[in-house]
Each structure stands twice: as structure tokens, then as C-alpha cells.
Design a protein around this motif. Structure first.
Motif, PDB file in Angstrom:
ATOM      1  N   ARG A 438      -2.651   6.114  -7.089  1.00  0.00           N
ATOM      2  CA  ARG A 438      -3.203   4.755  -7.146  1.00  0.00           C
ATOM      3  C   ARG A 438      -2.116   3.722  -6.849  1.00  0.00           C
ATOM      4  O   ARG A 438      -2.326   2.783  -6.075  1.00  0.00           O
ATOM      5  CB  ARG A 438      -3.806   4.504  -8.517  1.00  0.00           C
ATOM      6  N   MET A 439      -0.962   3.900  -7.485  1.00  0.00           N
ATOM      7  CA  MET A 439       0.115   2.937  -7.284  1.00  0.00           C
ATOM      8  C   MET A 439       0.585   2.951  -5.832  1.00  0.00           C
ATOM      9  O   MET A 439       0.836   1.883  -5.242  1.00  0.00           O
ATOM     10  CB  MET A 439       1.289   3.248  -8.223  1.00  0.00           C
ATOM     11  N   LEU A 440       0.684   4.140  -5.241  1.00  0.00           N
ATOM     12  CA  LEU A 440       1.144   4.227  -3.863  1.00  0.00           C
ATOM     13  C   LEU A 440       0.148   3.561  -2.914  1.00  0.00           C
ATOM     14  O   LEU A 440       0.553   2.856  -1.983  1.00  0.00           O
ATOM     15  CB  LEU A 440       1.339   5.696  -3.479  1.00  0.00           C
ATOM     16  N   ALA A 441      -1.140   3.746  -3.157  1.00  0.00           N
ATOM     17  CA  ALA A 441      -2.146   3.096  -2.317  1.00  0.00           C
ATOM     18  C   ALA A 441      -2.033   1.582  -2.404  1.00  0.00           C
ATOM     19  O   ALA A 441      -2.126   0.868  -1.395  1.00  0.00           O
ATOM     20  CB  ALA A 441      -3.545   3.556  -2.730  1.00  0.00           C
ATOM     21  N   LEU A 442      -1.823   1.066  -3.611  1.00  0.00           N
ATOM     22  CA  LEU A 442      -1.677  -0.374  -3.792  1.00  0.00           C
ATOM     23  C   LEU A 442      -0.420  -0.890  -3.108  1.00  0.00           C
ATOM     24  O   LEU A 442      -0.454  -1.909  -2.396  1.00  0.00           O
ATOM     25  CB  LEU A 442      -1.633  -0.701  -5.294  1.00  0.00           C
TER      26      LEU A 442
END
Length: 581
Positions: A438-442
Motif C-alpha cells: 500500500r505504501m509503495l503504491a502511494l
């Protein structure tokens, strides 16, 4: 895009005609079959070009060990014959000089080349790494079992009427191999193979029908640019780029092209349209635009840029996150674009995990409702829908979300890093991986929009880079869109060329940032060019900078982007200078 300038390709780019290639046909006799363990007893070689013999090389070699009896019987070379012969340390340098700048040819080349390489290694000589042609491999493609029961040298020499009969003496076998080579070259010539490059990749896997399509490459320019395969109705089948259009298109009709879908494409193609470009960047941009316009069925990437998604922080009394397909002029904050809705949903989940943003979709006013959603009961929302949170206190949450998307990713990375660490300590590794994704996508989306937005807001950027041919490549970019390019010849004053480019470059209307006035992938290619070492800014109308604490550095830490200029201590490295705001 201004002008059209074809670049003269080198002879290597065009392909070397077979009649101009110098071949050295070599054969060895040895004490056994294992390079390094067995030794060379005789070297024979014939140098030919265009069917003419240019020279021969023959010598016995003292192997420094007894020749096994069965080898002596097979070759006729005895210990007495090699007793006064030179050692390989004398013979090999002389042979390498004889064969310099030539293509080595051997029948079952792995055997002979293996012994030569092993001898170089034992003598601490550098193996020159010449191109090698194996007549056994070529014969397997061209001589059927109906013609010959096997592909041994003696069998092929008889089939092709060689003037020398092979007898396991090095020079005789090399002479016989020359005749076999010429016969095989005649056969591939009838199949349309006329250059060394085509011969090197020749295989029977290429069907006669596919090879006959080589005429589509006739008349194409040997220049950099874009090529478009089209079917009988004129529809684009495939769009590609190359530094040499003709050479690249011809490769589709050889074994170097092994993709099944490309074989299908070639079967449908009836013409190839070339578009000569001045620079590689111009070719890349034209390719993207043509793919987006025509959506060729055999191109897998860049066909549907309109399907990109953006993460939007809405502009209302109580802002919320939304996934949309376009950037509008509505004072909202955007991050992206994302290549898929699922990636956008991951990024949205990352922000919701860090900030208590409302997740309900109805529009909220100042008038409170009576019921709250489950998120309020879980402590993950302040309850603005029921009046538990004032517009001013909620505005602080929304401002932090805007700061994360547009400028400062430290809060989200710190919180999610702590969350991942806690999950890992509890051995909940799958849950930790979900948080990481999730953090990487953001961060990917935020970094992308933070890179695009400055260029999208800049009315004009003109930059220069040294050309491989000398002189300069000049590129004009307007609102993130490639607007034109020109080449400045070596030694010429670039000023009039730059002025002419700025006058003739495409006029571009301002977009709604962070979306540029071009396909996102086009702007990213322009950025990659601008960020290359050695690129010089000639003129910048606007502010081109990225946030020091933006998402780029954190995204780079989690998954370094490939082929992109580097991040430097939180700033963005542009050319030789670090630009930060």
C-alpha cells in the motif's frame, strides 16, 4: 517537430555483404577430444573472400606428449613427424595474426574453437573473440536427410563435389570445408540471406513465407526513427523504433525475432511505413503517440493511456479521497496517474491507514446527520457526518493529506514503517507485506505527480545535449509536451538554431497540472532525457523543482526506479545540479 534529417548509418549498421567478408576456415588435429587435457598436433587454415583464396596456413605442432596410437592411425601424424615441429606457444600467435579481423569457420566449430581458446588460456594470451560460423549448424538447416544421411564433412564434401577429399589432415580438411562453405552460402543466398548479420542468425525456423516478406524492408531508410507495419487495409499492426529502420525491419524476417506474436504480425503485414526522426527522443515520442492513436493489436504497451487513474483529494467542506480518470481544474489535489484501479485503491488504503479521513461518499454540509458509520466507532474517523468534528479540525486532517500527496511524505512513511515493524515483530509477515505494498503504491503515485507537475506547469523548457555525431541535440518542451527538436552541426553557433526551434515548435495549450499537456509516458520520457548527465538548460520559463521531502526519496528507498536519474539526499538530481524547493 522541426525538419527532417537522416543520419548516415555505418556499414556495420547496414550489414556486411557476404562477398566482402573475409573468412578463415580452420581445422585442427589433436591428441584427443578434450581441450586443455589434449593437445594440438596440426593447424590448417584457408583465408577466403568473395570466393577467392587469399592465403593458407599449415604447420605441425609438437604437443609435448606422445600421440595415442589410434590417433596416429586416424590422422597419419606420428611422434616422429612432430618431434622437430614448433610448440603451440610459437604457432598460436602466428595463427591469430593470420586470422585477425576475419570470421572463423570450422566444421563442428565447438571442437576447434574450444582447443584454440584453451591454448590461449594456457599461454596467457587474450582470445580475440572473433565471430564464428559453424558449417555443421548451417548444413543442418540447409541439407535434408534425402540429400545426405548425415552432416559429416566427408559426406558434405562428396555431396557438393569438393575439390579436396577430407582425410583428417588439417589443411586438407580446411580446403574441403571451404568448398562446403561456398555451397552452403549459395543456398542461403537463394533464400534471401546476403549479409553476415543475416547469416549469423539464420535458422530453418524462419518459414519461406516469412523470409519472402523481406522485400518490405527494401527501400526503407538506414536512419533513426519509427516504423509502422500495416495490413492490406492500411491498419497499423505494430509500431516500433530503431536507430536504423531498415536493419531493424529486416530482423523481423530472420531467426533473431523469436516472438510468436511477431511472426503472426509479419504474416499479416503488407507494407512498412518509415518515419525518419532527428533524435532518439523524437522517435520515442512519435512511437508513443502513434500507439495511442492507432492502438496496434501487436503492441502490448502504451495502447490505452486513457485508462490511467488518479487519486483525488476532493475540494469540499469535508474532503475525501476519490479515484477518478481525469484531472480537472477544481482546486482538488491529485496524485498519479496509476496504471490500474487496484493500484489506486492500494494507495488510498495507505492514506486511510495513516489519517482519519472520512470514507463515506455522500457530500457533507454543515448540518450534521444522526448516524455514523462503523469507522467512527473504530476510532478511524472523526465523525464529521454527525457533528463530532468541526470543519476547522477536519481541515487539519485534509491539509496533512494534501501535504503528503503534494510535498512531504515523511508522516506517511514514518507511520507505515512503524506499522510494518510492529507486524513483523509479531511475525505477521503477510500483513506487513500488505502495508508495504500500500505504501509503495502511494509513494509511486505521489512521486510521479510531484515529478510531472513542475514540468506540466512550465510554459517552456529548452535544453541541449551533446550529439553522438558531434554538435548538439536541442529539445523544446512545453507544459511537459515534446514540442520540437533540432540538431546543431559540429562547430556551428547554436544560437540561431535555438531561436528557429523556439519559433517553429508546436504551440501547446496549458494543461491542468499535475497532468501534463501530453501522454504521461511521453512526459516521463522527456524527463528522463532532461535528467541525463550532461544535459544543459538553455531556457526555462517557469519553475522546475521537486519537493525536498517528497515521495521520491522514500519510493526510491523501497524500490529504486529503473532507468531514472537518481535521488540525492531528498532532493531531485537534474543534470549536474540538485534542485529542491
Amino acid at each position: 517537430m522541426t525538419g527532417s534529417h537522416a543520419v548516415q548509418a555505418t556499414f556495420e549498421d547496414l550489414g556486411t555483404p557476404l562477398h566482402e567478408v573475409t573468412f578463415v576456415v580452420v581445422d585442427l588435429e589433436t591428441t584427443g577430444g578434450r581441450p586443455g587435457a589434449s593437445q594440438i598436433t596440426e593447424v590448417g587454415a584457408v583465408k577466403v573472400r568473395g570466393g577467392e583464396v587469399l592465403g593458407e596456413f599449415q604447420t605441425l605442432v609438437n604437443p609435448g606428449e606422445p600421440i595415442p596410437a589410434f590417433i596416429a592411425m586416424l590422422t597419419g601424424i606420428s611422434d616422429a613427424m612432430v618431434a622437430r615441429a614448433p610448440r603451440i606457444g610459437t604457432v598460436l600467435p602466428a595463427f591469430l595474426e593470420f586470422a585477425a579481423d576475419s570470421v572463423l569457420v570450422a566444421h563442428n566449430a565447438g571442437f576447434d574453437i574450444g582447443f584454440l581458446r584453451a591454448a590461449c588460456r594456457d599461454l596467457d594470451l587474450v582470445w580475440p573473440g572473433p565471430k564464428v560460423l559453424d558449417t555443421v549448424h548451417l548444413a543442418r538447416q540447409l541439407v535434408t536427410r534425402d540429400e545426405a544421411t548425415n552432416h559429416k564433412l566427408a559426406t558434405l564434401a562428396q555431396l557438393f563435389g569438393a575439390t579436396t577429399t577430407p582425410d583428417h589432415r588439417a589443411l586438407h580438411d580446411a580446403r574441403a570445408t571451404v568448398d562446403v562453405l561456398h555451397a552452403l552460402l549459395g543456398r542461403v543466398g537463394n533464400l534471401g540471406v546476403h549479409t553476415l548479420e543475416e547469416l549469423s542468425s539464420y535458422t530453418a525456423r524462419v518459414t519461406p513465407a516469412q523470409r519472402r516478406k523481406r522485400v518490405l524492408a527494401d527501400g526503407l531508410p538506414s536512419a533513426p526513427g519509427v516504423y509502422v507495419f500495416k495490413d492490406a487495409q492500411g491498419r497499423a499492426l505494430y509500431v516500433g523504433t530503431s536507430v536504423d529502420i531498415k536493419r531493424r525491419v529486416r530482423s523481423y524476417f530472420t531467426s533473431s525475432e523469436q516472438r510468436t506474436r511477431m511472426s503472426q504480425m509479419v504474416g499479416l503485414a503488407t507494407e512498412v511505413t518509415p518515419i525518419v526522426c532527428q533524435t532518439a527522443l523524437e522517435a520515442q515520442v512519435r512511437e508513443l503517440r502513434l500507439i495511442a492513436e492507432h492502438k496496434p493489436r501487436f503492441n502490448r504497451r502504451s495502447r490505452f493511456p486513457e485508462r490511467a487513474m488518479w487519486l483525488k483529494l476532493t475540494d469540499e467542506l469535508f474532503p475525501r479521497l476519490s479515484i477518478v480518470r481525469e484531472v480537472r481544474d477544481d482546486d482538488a489535489t491529485y496524485a498519479g496517474p496509476f496504471t490500474s484501479r487496484s493500484a489506486a485503491e492500494l494507495a488510498m488504503a495507505a492514506l486511510h491507514e495513516v489519517l482519519p479521513l472520512r470514507q463515506c461518499t455522500r457530500r457533507l454540509g454543515r448540518r450534521a446527520g444522526e448516524t455514523a458509520c462503523a469507522l467512527f466507532d473504530m476510532g478511524r474517523c472523526g465523525g464529521p457526518c454527525i457533528g463530532q468534528q468541526t470543519p476547522s479540525s477536519y481541515a487539519e486532517v485534509a491539509a496533512e493529506a494534501e501535504r503528503i500527496l503534494a510535498a512531504d511524505a515523511r508522516q506517511v512513511t514514518t507511520a507505515l514503517d512503524a506499522r510494518m515493524s510492529a507486524l513483523s515483530r509479531d511475525q505477521r509477515f503477510e500483513d506487513a507485506a500488505v502495508v508495504r505494498d500500500r505504501m509503495l503504491a502511494l509513494l509511486k503515485a505521489a512521486a510521479r505527480s510531484q515529478r510531472l507537475a513542475p514540468l506540466a506547469r512550465s510554459p517552456e523548457v529548452v535544453a541541449a545535449a551533446r550529439s553522438a555525431l558531434g554538435g548538439w541535440e536541442i529539445v523544446c518542451v512545453r507544459y511537459g509536451r515534446f514540442a520540437g527538436t533540432t540538431l546543431v552541426p559540429r562547430g556551428a553557433d547554436p544560437t540561431p538554431y535555438i531561436e528557429a526551434l523556439r519559433e517553429s515548435a508546436e504551440q501547446v495549450a496549458p494543461p491542468t497540472a499535475p497532468a501534463p499537456a501530453a501522454l504521461t509516458e511521453e512526459t516521463e520520457k522527456v524527463l528522463a532525457w532532461l535528467e541525463r548527465p550532461g544535459v544543459r538548460m538553455v531556457h526555462v520559463d517557469g519553475e522546475w523543482a521537486c519537493p525536498v521531502n517528497g515521495a521520491g526519496a522514500a519510493r526510491h528507498r523501497l524500490a529504486p526506479p529503473s532507468g531514472v536519474a537518481g535521488f540525492d539526499r531528498g532532493g531531485w538530481e537534474v543534470g549536474a545540479a540538485t534542485v529542491a524547493s
